[in-house]
Design a protein around this motif. Sequence first.
Motif, PDB file in Angstrom:
ATOM      1  N   CYS A 180      42.757  12.652 -42.632  1.00 41.91           N
ATOM      2  CA  CYS A 180      42.569  13.385 -41.336  1.00 41.91           C
ATOM      3  C   CYS A 180      42.251  14.911 -41.920  1.00 41.91           C
ATOM      4  O   CYS A 180      42.787  15.338 -42.240  1.00 41.91           O
ATOM      5  N   PHE A 181      40.859  15.341 -41.476  1.00 38.19           N
ATOM      6  CA  PHE A 181      40.389  16.641 -41.998  1.00 38.19           C
ATOM      7  C   PHE A 181      40.837  17.710 -40.691  1.00 38.19           C
ATOM      8  O   PHE A 181      40.247  17.668 -39.839  1.00 38.19           O
ATOM      9  N   ASP A 182      41.670  18.564 -41.071  1.00 36.26           N
ATOM     10  CA  ASP A 182      42.094  19.635 -40.231  1.00 36.26           C
ATOM     11  C   ASP A 182      41.234  20.798 -40.451  1.00 36.26           C
ATOM     12  O   ASP A 182      41.446  21.371 -41.606  1.00 36.26           O
ATOM     13  N   THR A 183      40.344  21.370 -39.580  1.00 37.66           N
ATOM     14  CA  THR A 183      39.713  22.584 -39.738  1.00 37.66           C
ATOM     15  C   THR A 183      40.639  23.818 -40.056  1.00 37.66           C
ATOM     16  O   THR A 183      40.169  24.611 -41.107  1.00 37.66           O
ATOM     17  N   CYS A 184      41.567  24.037 -39.287  1.00 37.32           N
ATOM     18  CA  CYS A 184      42.619  25.021 -39.490  1.00 37.32           C
ATOM     19  C   CYS A 184      43.201  25.086 -40.906  1.00 37.32           C
ATOM     20  O   CYS A 184      43.133  26.035 -41.737  1.00 37.32           O
ATOM     21  N   HIS A 185      43.633  23.928 -41.310  1.00 36.86           N
ATOM     22  CA  HIS A 185      44.474  23.637 -42.685  1.00 36.86           C
ATOM     23  C   HIS A 185      43.324  23.925 -43.790  1.00 36.86           C
ATOM     24  O   HIS A 185      43.816  24.705 -44.787  1.00 36.86           O
ATOM     25  N   VAL A 186      42.023  23.387 -43.585  1.00 34.83           N
ATOM     26  CA  VAL A 186      41.048  23.713 -44.722  1.00 34.83           C
ATOM     27  C   VAL A 186      40.858  24.997 -44.906  1.00 34.83           C
ATOM     28  O   VAL A 186      40.796  25.336 -45.751  1.00 34.83           O
ATOM     29  N   ASN A 187      40.783  25.624 -43.684  1.00 37.99           N
ATOM     30  CA  ASN A 187      40.401  27.120 -43.641  1.00 37.99           C
ATOM     31  C   ASN A 187      41.557  27.885 -44.526  1.00 37.99           C
ATOM     32  O   ASN A 187      41.140  28.666 -45.398  1.00 37.99           O
ATOM     33  N   ASP A 188      42.756  27.431 -44.159  1.00 37.07           N
ATOM     34  CA  ASP A 188      44.024  28.236 -44.828  1.00 37.07           C
ATOM     35  C   ASP A 188      44.200  27.722 -46.148  1.00 37.07           C
ATOM     36  O   ASP A 188      44.726  28.652 -46.742  1.00 37.07           O
ATOM     37  N   ALA A 189      43.705  26.761 -46.551  1.00 37.63           N
ATOM     38  CA  ALA A 189      44.051  26.209 -47.755  1.00 37.63           C
ATOM     39  C   ALA A 189      42.793  27.055 -48.714  1.00 37.63           C
ATOM     40  O   ALA A 189      43.237  27.060 -49.903  1.00 37.63           O
ATOM     41  N   GLY A 190      41.932  27.579 -48.142  1.00 41.34           N
ATOM     42  CA  GLY A 190      40.949  28.371 -49.056  1.00 41.34           C
ATOM     43  C   GLY A 190      39.616  27.900 -49.073  1.00 41.34           C
ATOM     44  O   GLY A 190      38.738  28.397 -49.987  1.00 41.34           O
ATOM     45  N   TYR A 191      39.319  26.824 -48.180  1.00 42.34           N
ATOM     46  CA  TYR A 191      37.719  26.329 -48.237  1.00 42.34           C
ATOM     47  C   TYR A 191      37.020  27.206 -47.059  1.00 42.34           C
ATOM     48  O   TYR A 191      37.600  27.177 -45.888  1.00 42.34           O
ATOM     49  N   ASP A 192      36.126  27.866 -47.430  1.00 42.17           N
ATOM     50  CA  ASP A 192      35.329  28.567 -46.690  1.00 42.17           C
ATOM     51  C   ASP A 192      34.414  27.857 -45.653  1.00 42.17           C
ATOM     52  O   ASP A 192      32.975  27.778 -45.831  1.00 42.17           O
ATOM     53  N   LEU A 193      34.955  27.499 -44.649  1.00 40.07           N
ATOM     54  CA  LEU A 193      33.988  26.673 -43.549  1.00 40.07           C
ATOM     55  C   LEU A 193      32.964  27.571 -42.990  1.00 40.07           C
ATOM     56  O   LEU A 193      31.930  27.296 -42.573  1.00 40.07           O
ATOM     57  N   VAL A 194      33.492  29.019 -42.852  1.00 38.35           N
ATOM     58  CA  VAL A 194      32.631  30.013 -42.156  1.00 38.35           C
ATOM     59  C   VAL A 194      31.289  30.393 -43.077  1.00 38.35           C
ATOM     60  O   VAL A 194      30.451  30.495 -42.643  1.00 38.35           O
ATOM     61  N   GLY A 195      31.666  30.699 -44.022  1.00 40.86           N
ATOM     62  CA  GLY A 195      30.595  31.345 -45.100  1.00 40.86           C
ATOM     63  C   GLY A 195      29.993  30.096 -45.765  1.00 40.86           C
ATOM     64  O   GLY A 195      28.876  30.315 -46.206  1.00 40.86           O
ATOM     65  N   ASP A 196      30.381  28.769 -45.998  1.00 40.72           N
ATOM     66  CA  ASP A 196      29.894  27.883 -46.628  1.00 40.72           C
ATOM     67  C   ASP A 196      30.117  26.250 -46.242  1.00 40.72           C
ATOM     68  O   ASP A 196      30.807  25.769 -47.078  1.00 40.72           O
ATOM     69  N   TYR A 197      29.773  26.354 -44.953  1.00 40.14           N
ATOM     70  CA  TYR A 197      30.291  24.918 -44.349  1.00 40.14           C
ATOM     71  C   TYR A 197      29.885  23.745 -45.146  1.00 40.14           C
ATOM     72  O   TYR A 197      30.399  22.989 -45.490  1.00 40.14           O
ATOM     73  N   GLU A 198      28.288  23.963 -45.493  1.00 40.27           N
ATOM     74  CA  GLU A 198      27.609  22.717 -46.128  1.00 40.27           C
ATOM     75  C   GLU A 198      28.461  22.502 -47.429  1.00 40.27           C
ATOM     76  O   GLU A 198      28.480  21.467 -48.142  1.00 40.27           O
ATOM     77  N   GLY A 199      28.741  23.643 -48.097  1.00 38.02           N
ATOM     78  CA  GLY A 199      29.493  23.503 -49.468  1.00 38.02           C
ATOM     79  C   GLY A 199      30.724  22.933 -49.477  1.00 38.02           C
ATOM     80  O   GLY A 199      31.285  22.117 -50.390  1.00 38.02           O
ATOM     81  N   VAL A 200      31.578  22.966 -48.482  1.00 40.02           N
ATOM     82  CA  VAL A 200      32.956  22.560 -48.266  1.00 40.02           C
ATOM     83  C   VAL A 200      32.736  21.062 -48.048  1.00 40.02           C
ATOM     84  O   VAL A 200      33.349  20.292 -48.578  1.00 40.02           O
ATOM     85  N   ILE A 201      31.890  20.767 -47.355  1.00 42.05           N
ATOM     86  CA  ILE A 201      31.647  19.339 -46.603  1.00 42.05           C
ATOM     87  C   ILE A 201      31.009  18.500 -48.005  1.00 42.05           C
ATOM     88  O   ILE A 201      31.543  17.578 -48.341  1.00 42.05           O
ATOM     89  N   ARG A 202      30.196  19.067 -48.673  1.00 37.65           N
ATOM     90  CA  ARG A 202      29.773  18.683 -50.056  1.00 37.65           C
ATOM     91  C   ARG A 202      30.827  18.460 -51.115  1.00 37.65           C
ATOM     92  O   ARG A 202      30.930  17.334 -51.687  1.00 37.65           O
ATOM     93  N   ARG A 203      31.625  19.351 -51.030  1.00 37.62           N
ATOM     94  CA  ARG A 203      32.771  19.266 -51.942  1.00 37.62           C
ATOM     95  C   ARG A 203      33.685  18.096 -51.717  1.00 37.62           C
ATOM     96  O   ARG A 203      34.110  17.315 -52.732  1.00 37.62           O
ATOM     97  N   PHE A 204      33.828  17.991 -50.479  1.00 39.70           N
ATOM     98  CA  PHE A 204      34.848  16.847 -50.041  1.00 39.70           C
ATOM     99  C   PHE A 204      34.297  15.650 -50.458  1.00 39.70           C
ATOM    100  O   PHE A 204      34.911  14.691 -50.905  1.00 39.70           O
TER     101      PHE A 204
END
Length: 290
Positions: A180-204
């Motif tokens: 279950c991918f939680d956008t708030c949790h992923v952001n707070d964990a340190g994954y930069d959804l705002v600055g690097d959305y594609e990079g975060v998804i690619r990393r996952f």
Amino acid sequence: MSKIKIGSHVKMAGKEMFLGSVKEAESYGANVLMLYTGAPQNTKRKDITELNIEAGWVYAGKAGIEEIVVHAPYIINLANAVKPETFELGVTFLEKEIKRTAAMRSNILILHPGSHVGEGTEAGIAQTIKGLNQVLDNNEDDVFIALETMAGKGSEIGVTFEELKMIYDGVHKKDRLRVCFDTCHVNDAGYDLVGDYEGVIRRFDQVIGMDQIAVIHINDSLNPCGAHKDRHANVGRGCIGYEVLKQVVHDSRFAQIPKILETPWISEEGGNGKKTLPPYKEEIAMLLKE
């Protein structure tokens, strides 16, 4: 593009139980929903026969709701290596929740991976793996355990994608696991959804695989990237922002994945701040805009 699957957390209470849950979701313009089968903070549970499941699904058919997601209670902490009784309660209760999820005709049960309570991340992960194996090795229900991405508050595990992968690697029936991918949790964990959305998804995708995402929690965050706080904000009122959350909702790669809002209820307009109202009808409509 196929119809976006979007809804929110809804209550299951009173005489109507599941029927009431479906009616609530319909009032928000939702076509999926998430619920707990009882209070998330305790082990009190009504019998399955009292949940009004059949009537709820009959109504759901008319309301265009074809899918529901169940969330396991917070009291389950499989990662606790300090108190054996807490671990055993978690195992026993998770077994029951899987049965209840199957009875609700859902095949997704969201689970927080747990907190190591001071023993360290590796010890917590090992304990969670032990618990999941105890539960899943003897279970044949058609239910996936969707491990939720966590914010890193306190001693939580499952904060990084690599930690979730470690759990996958240790579980015998890993085909029964999802995320279950939680956008708030992923952001707070340190994954930069705002600055690097594609990079975060690619990393996952590199670490776990995009096909393993079974649910997405759509939440804004009150805190900046990497804060490890886990405080949800309403859509567009936090550090992630409307545009990024809309991008997640409309991402064609996630078309078949239920997207669930868990944003805070808001104070009634002109009220004294005590009475709050659900924001889901407005937020769903806002997120569905082309």
